[in-house]
Design a protein around this motif. Structure first.
Motif, short mmCIF file in Angstrom:
data_model
loop_
_atom_site.label_atom_id
_atom_site.label_comp_id
_atom_site.label_asym_id
_atom_site.label_seq_id
_atom_site.Cartn_x
_atom_site.Cartn_y
_atom_site.Cartn_z
N LEU A 1 -9.94 4.25 -4.91
CA LEU A 1 -11.28 4.57 -5.11
C LEU A 1 -12.11 4.85 -3.98
CD1 LEU A 1 -12.31 2.29 -8.35
CD2 LEU A 1 -12.04 4.73 -8.48
N GLY A 2 -12.00 3.96 -2.92
CA GLY A 2 -13.18 4.25 -1.77
C GLY A 2 -12.56 5.03 -1.22
N PHE A 3 -11.01 5.58 -1.03
CA PHE A 3 -10.54 6.70 -0.20
C PHE A 3 -11.17 8.06 -0.72
CE2 PHE A 3 -7.31 10.14 0.12
CZ PHE A 3 -7.42 10.17 1.45
N MET B 1 0.76 -1.34 -0.04
CA MET B 1 0.15 0.01 0.05
C MET B 1 0.75 1.21 0.04
SD MET B 1 -3.28 -0.64 2.38
CE MET B 1 -2.68 -1.87 3.50
N ARG B 2 1.85 1.17 0.77
CA ARG B 2 2.99 2.29 0.83
C ARG B 2 3.60 2.71 -0.69
NH1 ARG B 2 6.55 0.76 4.31
NH2 ARG B 2 7.92 0.18 2.89
N ASP B 3 4.11 1.55 -1.19
CA ASP B 3 4.54 1.67 -2.44
C ASP B 3 3.73 2.07 -3.72
OD1 ASP B 3 7.08 1.02 -1.41
OD2 ASP B 3 7.05 -0.89 -2.14
N GLU B 4 2.52 1.37 -3.71
CA GLU B 4 1.47 1.68 -4.77
C GLU B 4 0.63 2.68 -4.53
OE1 GLU B 4 2.05 0.33 -7.48
OE2 GLU B 4 3.32 -1.49 -6.69
N ILE B 5 0.39 3.25 -3.25
CA ILE B 5 -0.46 4.51 -3.02
C ILE B 5 0.20 5.85 -2.63
CG2 ILE B 5 -2.60 5.20 -1.79
CD1 ILE B 5 -3.36 2.14 -1.59
N ILE B 6 0.76 5.50 -1.37
CA ILE B 6 1.60 6.81 -0.80
C ILE B 6 2.84 7.37 -1.81
CG2 ILE B 6 2.72 7.75 1.06
CD1 ILE B 6 1.26 5.84 2.80
N ASN B 7 3.62 6.38 -2.25
CA ASN B 7 4.67 6.87 -2.88
C ASN B 7 4.51 7.08 -4.44
OD1 ASN B 7 6.12 6.31 -0.61
ND2 ASN B 7 6.99 4.57 -1.12
N LYS B 8 3.40 6.99 -4.99
CA LYS B 8 2.95 6.96 -6.26
C LYS B 8 1.62 8.14 -6.28
CE LYS B 8 4.54 2.74 -8.41
NZ LYS B 8 4.21 1.75 -8.98
N GLU C 1 -0.25 8.83 -9.64
CA GLU C 1 -1.08 7.46 -9.97
C GLU C 1 -2.35 7.52 -9.14
OE1 GLU C 1 -0.68 5.76 -12.78
OE2 GLU C 1 1.02 7.10 -13.28
N THR C 2 -2.03 7.93 -8.04
CA THR C 2 -3.35 7.67 -6.93
C THR C 2 -4.49 8.86 -7.47
OG1 THR C 2 -1.81 6.89 -5.33
CG2 THR C 2 -3.97 7.98 -4.46
N LEU C 3 -3.82 10.06 -7.52
CA LEU C 3 -4.73 11.24 -7.82
C LEU C 3 -5.48 10.99 -9.16
CD1 LEU C 3 -2.50 14.27 -7.11
CD2 LEU C 3 -4.87 13.71 -5.82
N LYS C 4 -5.00 10.24 -9.97
CA LYS C 4 -5.87 9.90 -11.25
C LYS C 4 -7.25 9.31 -10.80
CE LYS C 4 -1.99 9.23 -14.41
NZ LYS C 4 -1.39 8.18 -15.27
N LEU C 5 -7.25 8.33 -9.85
CA LEU C 5 -8.35 7.75 -9.23
C LEU C 5 -9.33 8.80 -8.80
CD1 LEU C 5 -8.74 4.49 -9.83
CD2 LEU C 5 -6.61 5.29 -10.01
#
Length: 332
Positions: free
Chosen positions: A216-218, A76-83, A86-90
Motif C-alpha cells: 500500500l505504501g509503495f 518481501m521477494r516471495d510475497e511482493i516481487i514474485n507475485k 497480487e501486488t498490483l491489486k493493492l
C-alpha cells in the motif's frame, strides 16, 4: 489478568479518542493558521505520510523476522516481487487512500473540525452498503435502524440557516461549506470502498499485515508524488517540497502515519461498543475545543440535535455488531 485487560481497554479508549481528536483539530488549525510565508502543500504532506508509513512497515517486517536481513528479504521477494498480480491489486485501494488524504485537507480548509467529524460518520453508512454489495454481509435490524438515524442526523447538522452579514459574506460562507461537504461525502465513499476492497483482498489471500502495508505504501508513494507534481509542481520547483513546514506539520504527518496502528491497537483490546464511545466522545471533545479555543465553531440551531442523532446511531450500529459477534462466538 482480568484487571490488566480492563486497564488496557480504557488505555486503548484514551488512545483512540486522542488520535481522532488531535489529528482532526491539528489539521483544521494548520489550514486556518495565519503565518508568514507560504502555507504547506497538502499534497506534500500526503507524500511525507506515505513515505513514513512505507519505511515503518519495512522496519516492522524486519522486526517480525527477528531483524534477520536474509529472512526479511526472502519474505518481501516471495510475497511482493514474485507475485506481481497480487501486488498490483493493492494499487486500487492505495490510489483511493491517496485521493482521500488529499480530500481531508480540502474538507478541513472549508469546514470546522466538529462539523467535519460529525459528517464524516456517514462512512458508517457507505461502508455498510459496500459490505453488503461486495462481501455479502448481513446487517441486523438495529444496524439498519442506526443507518436511518445517521442519515437524519447528518442532514440536520448540515441544515442551512440564515447567515448574518452581507449577502457576499453569506454566499462565500455557503460556497465554502458546499466545497467542504462535497469533499467529506467523496471521502466517505472512497474510504468505504477502499476499506471493503482491502478487507476482501485480505480474506482471499491471507498475508502479514505489514507486507500488505508495504505494498500500500509503495503505491501510495507513487500516486502521492504524481498528485504533488500535477497539482503543485510549480510551487515545488520554486520553493521546494517542504515549504511552509513547521512543528505542527510534522505532528500531523506522524499522527496520520501512525494513526492506523494506534486504532489497530485500540480495537485489539476494546470492543465495538467502546470504539463507538471513543468516536462519540471525540466528536464532543472537538466541539468544545473548536468553540472555546479556535472560536471557529458557531453551531446552527439544528446542529446539536443532529450531532446527538449521529452519536446515538454510531453507538447503536456498534452495539448491534458487538451483540452479533458475541452470539456467534457462543454458538461455536
Amino acid at each position: 489478568m482480568a484487571k490488566a485487560t480492563e486497564r488496557l481497554k480504557y488505555i486503548s479508549l484514551a488512545i483512540l479518542v486522542l488520535q481522532c481528536t488531535t489529528l482532526v483539530l491539528a489539521m483544521r488549525y494548520s489550514r486556518a493558521l495565519k503565518q508568514d510565508g507560504p502555507l504547506y502543500l497538502a499534497s506534500s504532506v500526503v507524500v511525507s505520510v506515505e513515505m513514513l508509513k512505507f519505511v515503518t512497515s519495512i522496519f516492522l517486517v524486519f522486526k517480525d523476522n527477528g531483524f534477520n536481513f536474509q529472512a526479511s528479504k526472502h519474505v518481501m521477494r516471495d510475497e511482493i516481487i514474485n507475485k506481481p498480480i497480487e501486488t498490483l491489486k493493492l494499487a486500487i485501494p492505495s490510489g483511493i487512500y491517496t485521493f482521500q488524504n488529499n480530500l481531508a485537507f480540502i474538507a478541513l480548509s472549508n469546514l470546522d473540525a466538529t462539523t467535519y467529524q460529525v459528517t464524516y460518520q456517514l462512512r458508517i453508512l457507505t461502508t455498510a452498503l459496500f459490505s453488503v454489495c461486495l462481501l455479502g454481509k448481513k446487517l441486523g435490524l438495529f444496524q439498519w435502524l442506526s443507518l436511518l438515524i445517521l442519515m437524519a442526523g447528518v442532514v440536520l447538522v448540515q441544515w442551512p440557516e440564515e447567515t448574518p452579514g452581507t449577502s457576499e459574506q453569506a454566499e462565500l460562507l455557503t460556497s465554502n461549506q458546499v466545497v467542504g461537504l462535497l469533499a467529506v461525502l467523496a471521502m466517505c465513499c472512497s474510504s468505504a470502498f477502499a476499506g471493503v476492497y482491502f478487507e476482501k483482498i485480505l480474506k482471499e489471500t491471507p498475508l502479514g499485515v505489514w507486507v500488505r502495508n508495504i505494498q500500500l505504501g509503495f503505491f501510495g508513494l507513487i500516486f502521492g508524488i504524481v498528485v504533488l507534481f500535477v497539482k503543485d509542481g510549480e510551487a515545488v520547483i520554486r520553493s521546494g517540497m517542504f515549504q511552509g513546514y513547521n512543528e505542527l506539520t510534522w505532528i500531523i504527518i506522524v499522527l496520520q502515519a501512525f494513526g492506523g496502528l494506534m486504532v489497530a491497537v485500540a480495537i485489539k483490546y476494546a470492543d465495538n461498543i467502546l470504539k463507538s464511545f471513543a468516536m462519540s466522545f471525540s466528536i464532543i471533545l472537538s466541539c468544545f475545543i473548536s468553540y472555546l479555543w479556535f472560536e471557529d465553531f458557531d453551531p446552527a440551531s439544528f446542529f446539536f440535535l443532529g450531532a446527538v442523532l449521529v452519536i446515538a446511531a454510531t453507538f447503536l450500529y456498534g452495539f448491534d455488531g458487538s451483540v452479533k459477534e458475541s452470539g456467534r462466538a457462543e454458538t461455536v
